[in-house]
Motif scaffolding. Structure first.
Motif, PDB file in Angstrom:
ATOM      1  N   SER A  75      -4.127  79.078  86.361  1.00  0.00           N
ATOM      2  CA  SER A  75      -4.677  78.435  85.158  1.00  0.00           C
ATOM      3  C   SER A  75      -5.313  79.423  84.203  1.00  0.00           C
ATOM      4  N   LEU A  78      -2.895  80.721  81.461  1.00  0.00           N
ATOM      5  CA  LEU A  78      -2.256  79.826  80.496  1.00  0.00           C
ATOM      6  C   LEU A  78      -2.556  80.304  79.080  1.00  0.00           C
ATOM      7  N   GLU A  79      -1.677  79.922  78.145  1.00  0.00           N
ATOM      8  CA  GLU A  79      -1.875  80.345  76.766  1.00  0.00           C
ATOM      9  C   GLU A  79      -3.202  79.810  76.230  1.00  0.00           C
ATOM     10  N   GLU A  88      -2.330  71.071  73.461  1.00  0.00           N
ATOM     11  CA  GLU A  88      -2.729  72.261  74.213  1.00  0.00           C
ATOM     12  C   GLU A  88      -4.042  72.076  74.963  1.00  0.00           C
ATOM     13  N   GLY A  92      -0.546  73.023  79.590  1.00  0.00           N
ATOM     14  CA  GLY A  92      -0.143  74.400  79.350  1.00  0.00           C
ATOM     15  C   GLY A  92       1.334  74.555  79.669  1.00  0.00           C
ATOM     16  N   ASN A 116       3.691  80.504  85.586  1.00  0.00           N
ATOM     17  CA  ASN A 116       3.366  80.618  84.169  1.00  0.00           C
ATOM     18  C   ASN A 116       3.661  82.001  83.611  1.00  0.00           C
ATOM     19  N   TRP A 147       5.205  71.356  81.662  1.00  0.00           N
ATOM     20  CA  TRP A 147       3.791  71.430  81.314  1.00  0.00           C
ATOM     21  C   TRP A 147       2.975  71.309  82.582  1.00  0.00           C
ATOM     22  N   ARG A 150      -3.915  70.855  82.605  1.00  0.00           N
ATOM     23  CA  ARG A 150      -5.056  71.790  82.570  1.00  0.00           C
ATOM     24  C   ARG A 150      -6.191  71.245  83.416  1.00  0.00           C
TER      25      ARG A 150
END
Length: 151
Positions: A75, A78-79, A88, A92, A116, A147, A150
């Motif tokens: 996690s 993630l972006e 968002e 993620g 990821n 996806w 999160r």
């Protein structure tokens, strides 16, 4: 691309997860979309569907299926969340690798591994061999419409 030593350390953190393949109609997009949602094994599917509806306004969930997968998603990698993109804050982007292999009896099966980061095929083959040394990887397919929920 991460270096091989970091990849190998990450591969040691493989855990079971659940993939929900969901098909939904989006009023905003005006069409039907499909996504693979990656969640923890202990999460309630109904709660996740409500979470999805909250994250994307005006959708109608048409159908979903679930399957167990393996995950090495971190996690913290993630972006970054952009304040102007509501989605968002909930999800993620991750990559799903379908790794097709033959066992020692010649039977073909597959393992789904979610990550990821982009992995070289050699790292994925090593991961499959860690499951069972007799597995011979035949194909690796990559899907990016995934996806992860999160935390």
């Amino acid at each position: 691309m991460l270096n091989v030593n970091t990849n190998e350390q990450t591969m040691e953190k493989i855990r079971k997860a659940r993939m929900i393949n969901v098909r939904f109609f989006s009023d905003k997009a005006g069409n039907t979309l499909e996504r693979a949602l990656i969640i923890n094994m202990d999460e309630n599917i109904g709660d996740v569907m409500k979470y999805l509806e909250e994250s994307i306004d005006n959708i109608n969930i048409i159908h979903y299926t679930t399957k167990d997968v393996y995950s090495i998603v971190n996690s913290s990698e993630l972006e970054e969340i952009h304040d102007y993109v509501k989605l968002e804050h909930y999800w993620g982007d991750v990559i799903s690798y379908i790794i097709e292999y033959k066992d020692c009896f010649g039977f073909t099966d597959e393992i789904c591994l979610v990550a990821n980061i982009d992995y070289d095929d050699s790292v994925l083959i090593t991961a499959v061999n860690n499951f069972n040394e007799s597995f011979n990887v035949v194909n690796i397919y990559e899907y990016r419409d995934c996806w992860v929920k999160r935390p």
